[in-house]
Design an enzyme around this catalytic site. Sequence first.
Site, PDB file in Angstrom:
ATOM      1  N   SER A  91     -14.855  -4.354   2.111  1.00  0.00           N
ATOM      2  CA  SER A  91     -15.025  -3.688   0.807  1.00  0.00           C
ATOM      3  C   SER A  91     -14.440  -4.525  -0.326  1.00  0.00           C
ATOM      4  O   SER A  91     -14.937  -4.447  -1.462  1.00  0.00           O
ATOM      5  CB  SER A  91     -14.457  -2.271   0.823  1.00  0.00           C
ATOM      6  N   GLY A  92     -13.400  -5.282  -0.057  1.00  0.00           N
ATOM      7  CA  GLY A  92     -12.919  -6.306  -0.990  1.00  0.00           C
ATOM      8  C   GLY A  92     -12.557  -5.893  -2.401  1.00  0.00           C
ATOM      9  O   GLY A  92     -12.709  -6.691  -3.323  1.00  0.00           O
ATOM     10  N   GLY A  93     -12.107  -4.650  -2.601  1.00  0.00           N
ATOM     11  CA  GLY A  93     -11.703  -4.244  -3.940  1.00  0.00           C
ATOM     12  C   GLY A  93     -12.742  -3.397  -4.659  1.00  0.00           C
ATOM     13  O   GLY A  93     -12.542  -2.979  -5.798  1.00  0.00           O
ATOM     14  N   ARG A 119      -9.580  -0.764   2.488  1.00  0.00           N
ATOM     15  CA  ARG A 119      -9.268   0.095   1.348  1.00  0.00           C
ATOM     16  C   ARG A 119     -10.312   1.189   1.119  1.00  0.00           C
ATOM     17  O   ARG A 119      -9.974   2.329   0.816  1.00  0.00           O
ATOM     18  CB  ARG A 119      -9.119  -0.764   0.086  1.00  0.00           C
ATOM     19  N   GLU A 166     -14.830 -13.656   9.574  1.00  0.00           N
ATOM     20  CA  GLU A 166     -14.725 -13.100   8.216  1.00  0.00           C
ATOM     21  C   GLU A 166     -14.438 -14.171   7.168  1.00  0.00           C
ATOM     22  O   GLU A 166     -13.285 -14.503   6.915  1.00  0.00           O
ATOM     23  CB  GLU A 166     -13.628 -12.021   8.150  1.00  0.00           C
ATOM     24  N   LYS A 178     -18.427 -10.686   9.164  1.00  0.00           N
ATOM     25  CA  LYS A 178     -17.850  -9.753   8.190  1.00  0.00           C
ATOM     26  C   LYS A 178     -17.805 -10.453   6.842  1.00  0.00           C
ATOM     27  O   LYS A 178     -16.828 -11.138   6.531  1.00  0.00           O
ATOM     28  CB  LYS A 178     -16.437  -9.328   8.655  1.00  0.00           C
ATOM     29  N   ARG A 204       0.846  -1.211   0.000  1.00  0.00           N
ATOM     30  CA  ARG A 204       0.000   0.000   0.000  1.00  0.00           C
ATOM     31  C   ARG A 204       0.880   1.259   0.000  1.00  0.00           C
ATOM     32  O   ARG A 204       0.622   2.203  -0.723  1.00  0.00           O
ATOM     33  CB  ARG A 204      -0.899   0.038   1.238  1.00  0.00           C
TER      34      ARG A 204
HETATM   35  P1  13P Z   1     -11.059  -4.332   2.598  1.00  0.00           P
HETATM   36  O1  13P Z   1     -12.254  -3.498   3.029  1.00  0.00           O
HETATM   37  O2  13P Z   1      -9.973  -3.536   1.942  1.00  0.00           O
HETATM   38  O3  13P Z   1     -11.482  -5.554   1.852  1.00  0.00           O
HETATM   39  O4  13P Z   1     -10.378  -4.836   3.937  1.00  0.00           O
HETATM   40  C1  13P Z   1     -11.156  -5.327   4.918  1.00  0.00           C
HETATM   41  C2  13P Z   1     -10.433  -6.386   5.651  1.00  0.00           C
HETATM   42  O5  13P Z   1     -10.234  -6.278   6.836  1.00  0.00           O
HETATM   43  C3  13P Z   1      -9.982  -7.567   4.917  1.00  0.00           C
HETATM   44  O6  13P Z   1      -9.630  -8.560   5.815  1.00  0.00           O
END
Ligand code: 13P
Length: 339
Positions: free
Chosen positions: A259-261, A290, A175, A217, A31
């Site tokens: 958010s996953g991308g 992100r 998650e 999550k 990042r």
């Molecule tokens: P993102 O929202 O960037 O997907 O990250 C969340 C997260 O904690 C992934 O494990």
Amino acid sequence: MSDVENIAKQMVAKGKGILAADESTGTMTKRLASVNVESTSENRLKFRETLFSAEGMKNYISGVILYDETIKQKTTSGKTIPELIKSFGSIPGIKVDTGAKVLAGSPEEKITEGLDGLRERLREYYKLGARFTKWRAVYNISEKYPSELSIKSNAHALARYASLVQEAKMVPIVEPEVLMDGNHNINKCYEVTSKVLKACYRELKLNNVNLKETILKPNMILPGNKSRDKSSAKAIAEITLKCLKENVPSEVPGIAFLSGGQTEIEATQNLNEINKINDTNFLMSFSYGRALQQSALKNWGNNIKDTLNTQKIFNHRSKMNGLSTSAKWSSELEKQITA
Ligand code: 13P
């Protein structure tokens, strides 16, 4: 209501959500490289401290997920990072898995590790101020994946993790992330996510996890990022809600999406649409990495000393996501950067 249940409720309180700032050093290095900043422990702390001391923390961020390095660091004024987070009325949390490794028996897939010695590490994190934890399992979608093996093994690990975390009097964030990489359509994502969630709740129950003291999550139900299928936010919201209603037991107090991308705006808009039609008792919130940090990081990378504008950008993103938890976000509000 138990103290742990109370923390779970606070994590998904209306108007607020979670900041996932728990990137491992490897991920954080990527990042920072994307904005041409060297990844030293000092720089990692500087960026994170900039976000954690922004005004937006007070009204919109219920909790922050930290990485092992960060929870042990101190601010320039000598406070520990958990103390700083608490001073803004937010709850410190910690990622406790040790990463997704190659799954022996199906080497193109991943299994999340970190159970060995977890009980002892949890005790230490509690002493450092953590009150909730995170463990992320990842699943790829393709013709043959995810395999039964990866679904079963990851569900088992997630459940054993959650049970240990409750023993340590903290809230486990569960998650299971079905990745958006691939050319599959939205229905395929729905099908796979349903299977994954079913397996997770089967194992969580088997391990006597108190679901009232957990937060889910999940990924939203989306078409693959290489798919020609471009679903509307409304269609994404409808199928995501359907999937969760069908597979998440009603005792679970809240759902905080990753958010996953997705882009920052997509993540906000999709959550807003979900909350417009949410007719369940689940509090639907966010736990974004992100989608909360990207623009702020870009500004910071341009000028590390520009704390004011980096915080302004973060405050705005936090506020927009906060609004989306009550379906009060709009594209017009997006244009007003104030705080
Ligand atoms: P993102 O929202 O960037 O997907 O990250 C969340 C997260 O904690 C992934 O494990």
